[in-house]
Design an enzyme around this catalytic site. Structure first.
Site, PDB file in Angstrom:
ATOM      1  N   SER A  16     -10.349   0.154   7.012  1.00 41.00           N
ATOM      2  CA  SER A  16      -9.738   0.166   5.674  1.00 41.00           C
ATOM      3  C   SER A  16      -9.058  -1.118   5.229  1.00 41.00           C
ATOM      4  O   SER A  16      -8.656  -1.208   4.072  1.00 41.00           O
ATOM      5  CB  SER A  16      -8.731   1.313   5.559  1.00 41.00           C
ATOM      6  OG  SER A  16      -9.409   2.501   5.281  1.00 41.00           O
ATOM      7  N   LYS A  58       0.858  -1.197   0.000  1.00 39.21           N
ATOM      8  CA  LYS A  58       0.000   0.000   0.000  1.00 39.21           C
ATOM      9  C   LYS A  58       0.888   1.239   0.000  1.00 39.21           C
ATOM     10  O   LYS A  58       1.877   1.292   0.754  1.00 39.21           O
ATOM     11  CB  LYS A  58      -0.903  -0.028   1.240  1.00 39.21           C
ATOM     12  CG  LYS A  58      -1.973   1.058   1.273  1.00 39.21           C
ATOM     13  CD  LYS A  58      -2.886   0.934   2.500  1.00 39.21           C
ATOM     14  CE  LYS A  58      -3.986   1.982   2.509  1.00 39.21           C
ATOM     15  NZ  LYS A  58      -4.886   1.891   3.671  1.00 39.21           N
ATOM     16  N   SER A  76      -9.931   2.297   2.614  1.00 40.10           N
ATOM     17  CA  SER A  76      -8.975   2.930   1.744  1.00 40.10           C
ATOM     18  C   SER A  76      -8.009   1.965   1.040  1.00 40.10           C
ATOM     19  O   SER A  76      -7.382   2.362   0.057  1.00 40.10           O
ATOM     20  CB  SER A  76      -8.166   3.950   2.546  1.00 40.10           C
ATOM     21  OG  SER A  76      -7.385   3.304   3.531  1.00 40.10           O
TER      22      SER A  76
HETATM   23  N1  GLN Z   1     -13.301   4.749   5.623  1.00 40.20           N
HETATM   24  C1  GLN Z   1     -12.840   5.267   6.880  1.00 40.20           C
HETATM   25  C2  GLN Z   1     -12.435   6.701   6.712  1.00 40.20           C
HETATM   26  O1  GLN Z   1     -12.651   7.228   5.683  1.00 40.20           O
HETATM   27  C3  GLN Z   1     -11.712   4.443   7.397  1.00 40.20           C
HETATM   28  C4  GLN Z   1     -10.433   4.746   6.739  1.00 40.20           C
HETATM   29  C5  GLN Z   1      -9.299   3.899   7.220  1.00 40.20           C
HETATM   30  O2  GLN Z   1      -9.481   2.929   7.942  1.00 40.20           O
HETATM   31  N2  GLN Z   1      -8.116   4.313   6.834  1.00 40.20           N
HETATM   32  O3  GLN Z   1     -11.908   7.317   7.590  1.00 40.20           O
END
Ligand code: GLN
Length: 493
Positions: A183, A79, A159
């Site tokens: 995410s 990532k 994400s």
């Molecule tokens: N979707 C969540 C957010 O937008 C979690 C993101 C994450 O875990 N990095 O914050």
């Protein structure tokens, strides 16, 4: 050798070790698959030479009769939130475009030390903020999955959407993810793969671009529970460079895998039966209970009464920490610098940040700055921290009655790209089942359960006690063995 790309971490590692094929053959097969999959937009940069060099090192070790590491000969996707020495690291933001770290993150270094190689840096939501992979400066990632009978582009989740897309499409056997509020788990659920967020502190945050430091955790994403166990073992471990790193030995999770759940109690939180949850997801949850019962577990009802406050609290705590963490992107130290003619320092900060951050990142910085500001701090930030404590206490009480909790990973299956963009609140709701475990710092995993009537994957989530990744993995394994999930996206890319 294209069938090599169907193999996962364990099969590749064991096949290289026993000479069924060489690590170079594996790396070449995946490099080709990655190059052929540009339509997925899963990678921001590809690093075929890194994968080949690691493969050659593994093959040479084997030729010398040396032991290969636990990821020996396995090429993975990284990532693009992990700093990689000499390889551009952007967090999918324009503000970091062109930033090439002089150092390697602890987690990526551990993976290289365990014998893995890197296929490339995976696309993500910008600064890991998002649930659909549409906030990336480098364009959205496409899911390899499509609804049956439709060509509409679907979200791979976010994400870690580059990670989920690449692993589901079999252009990488596994990938790193990070999970601040879902995410790893939500994209895993959307794409029919596994992903585990370990206990907060298991994986070092050193060299991982910070979003919300009290929540950020790295973890593996792969197509089986076994592969996640192996890769997590390579990624985890105490790191003096991260003040919140756990000073605990890394268990041998792979060796400890055991799908016999006799004597285990699995809790079903009644508050997770929320309005708006798909019927098919509720059905798969019932099915999950049956699988765990079949594996010997007892199913018990538990209550997590503050669940409905977790998401609002998360959307205060996470932006608050983000607004502080992202203050460092000022045009002086990293990446982009926008210096209008005759501008002073303040103008440069403002111009750089205006040009460099995407809309969602700006929204979070604004919210975070607001909730931390004098006069509003107690009303928002302090309240949210209190809720965080209550959410943790809910879990403590529930874990007095059970060993792990079973819940859906998400309230819906994947959705078409573009369909939730105009509505941040609906987008945030994607993480309603994922966020409580994040606030409490607990290990949690998504495993594929089934596909819905549209042919899209659905995931189930196991949440464990602190430090009990083994219990989470074992319950995940029991479900994996019973779901027989083997659906694959049809290749269109
Ligand atoms: N979707 C969540 C957010 O937008 C979690 C993101 C994450 O875990 N990095 O914050």
């Amino acid at each position: 050798m294209s069938e090599l790309t169907n193999l996962g971490v364990k099969a590749i590692r064991d096949g290289v070790a026993d000479g069924s094929f060489t690590a170079r053959e594996v790396a070449e097969a995946f490099n080709t698959a990655v190059a052929d999959a540009a339509d997925l937009n899963a990678f921001i940069v590809t690093t075929p030479d890194h994968a080949l060099a690691a493969a050659d090192a593994a093959d040479a070790q084997r030729a010398r009769g040396e032991d290969l590491g636990i990821m020996g000969g396995v090429p993975i996707g990284m990532k693009d939130l992990f700093a990689t020495k000499g390889v551009q690291t952007t967090a999918a933001s324009h503000i970091l475009e062109g930033f090439t770290p002089e150092y390697e993150s602890t987690v990526s270094q551990k993976l290289w030390d365990a014998g893995a190689g890197m296929l490339g840096k995976l696309n993500l939501d910008q600064f890991a903020m998002g649930s659909s992979n549409e906030t990336s400066y480098f364009g959205n990632v496409n899911s390899p999955w499509r609804k049956e009978g439709s060509n509409a582009a679907m979200s791979p989740g976010g994400s870690s959407g580059g990670s989920s897309s690449a692993v589901a499409a079999r252009i990488a056997p596994a990938a790193t993810g990070t999970d601040t509020g879902g995410s790893i788990r939500q994209p895993a659920a959307f794409t029919g793969i596994c992903g585990i967020k370990p206990t907060y502190g298991r994986c070092s945050r050193w060299g991982v671009v910070a979003f919300a430091s009290s929540l950020d955790q790295a973890g593996p994403m792969a197509r089986s529970v076994e592969d996640c166990a192996i890769m997590l073992e390579a990624m985890a471990g105490f790191d003096p460079k991260d003040a919140t790193s756990l000073q605990m030995d890394v268990p041998t999770w792979e060796a400890g895998l055991d799908a016999d759940l006799k004597g285990k109690k699995i809790g079903i939180p009644k508050e997770y039966r929320m309005d708006g949850t798909d019927e098919e997801i509720l059905k798969s949850w019932e099915q999950g209970k049956e699988w765990l019962r079949d594996a010997g577990a007892t199913i018990v009802d538990v209550s997590l009464p503050h669940t409905k406050y977790a998401l609002p609290a998360y959307y205060i705590v996470a932006p608050a920490e983000a607004s502080s963490n992202l203050a460092r992107y000022d045009g002086v130290r990293y990446g982009l610098r926008d210096l209008p003619d005759g501008a002073g320092l303040q103008d440069m900060y403002a111009a750089t940040r205006a040009a460099g951050f995407g809309d969602e990142v700006k929204r979070r910085i604004l919210i975070g700055t607001y909730v931390l500001s004098a006069g509003f701090y107690d009303a928002y930030y302090t309240q949210a921290q209190k809720i965080r404590t209550l959410v943790s206490q809910d879990f403590e009480q529930a874990f007095a009655q059970c060993d792990a909790i079973l819940a859906p990973t998400t309230p819906t299956a994947s959705f078409p790209l573009g369909s939730l963009n105009e509505d941040p609140l609906t987008m945030y709701l994607n993480d309603v089942f994922a966020v409580p475990a994040s606030l409490a710092g607990l290990p949690a995993m998504s495993v594929p359960a089934t596909v819905n009537a549209d042919g899209l994957p659905l995931g189930l989530q196991i949440v464990g006690k602190p430090f009990d990744e083994q219990g989470v993995l074992n319950a995940g394994l029991a479900m994996q063995q019973r779901s027989g999930f083997d659906a694959q996206p049809e290749k269109w890319w």
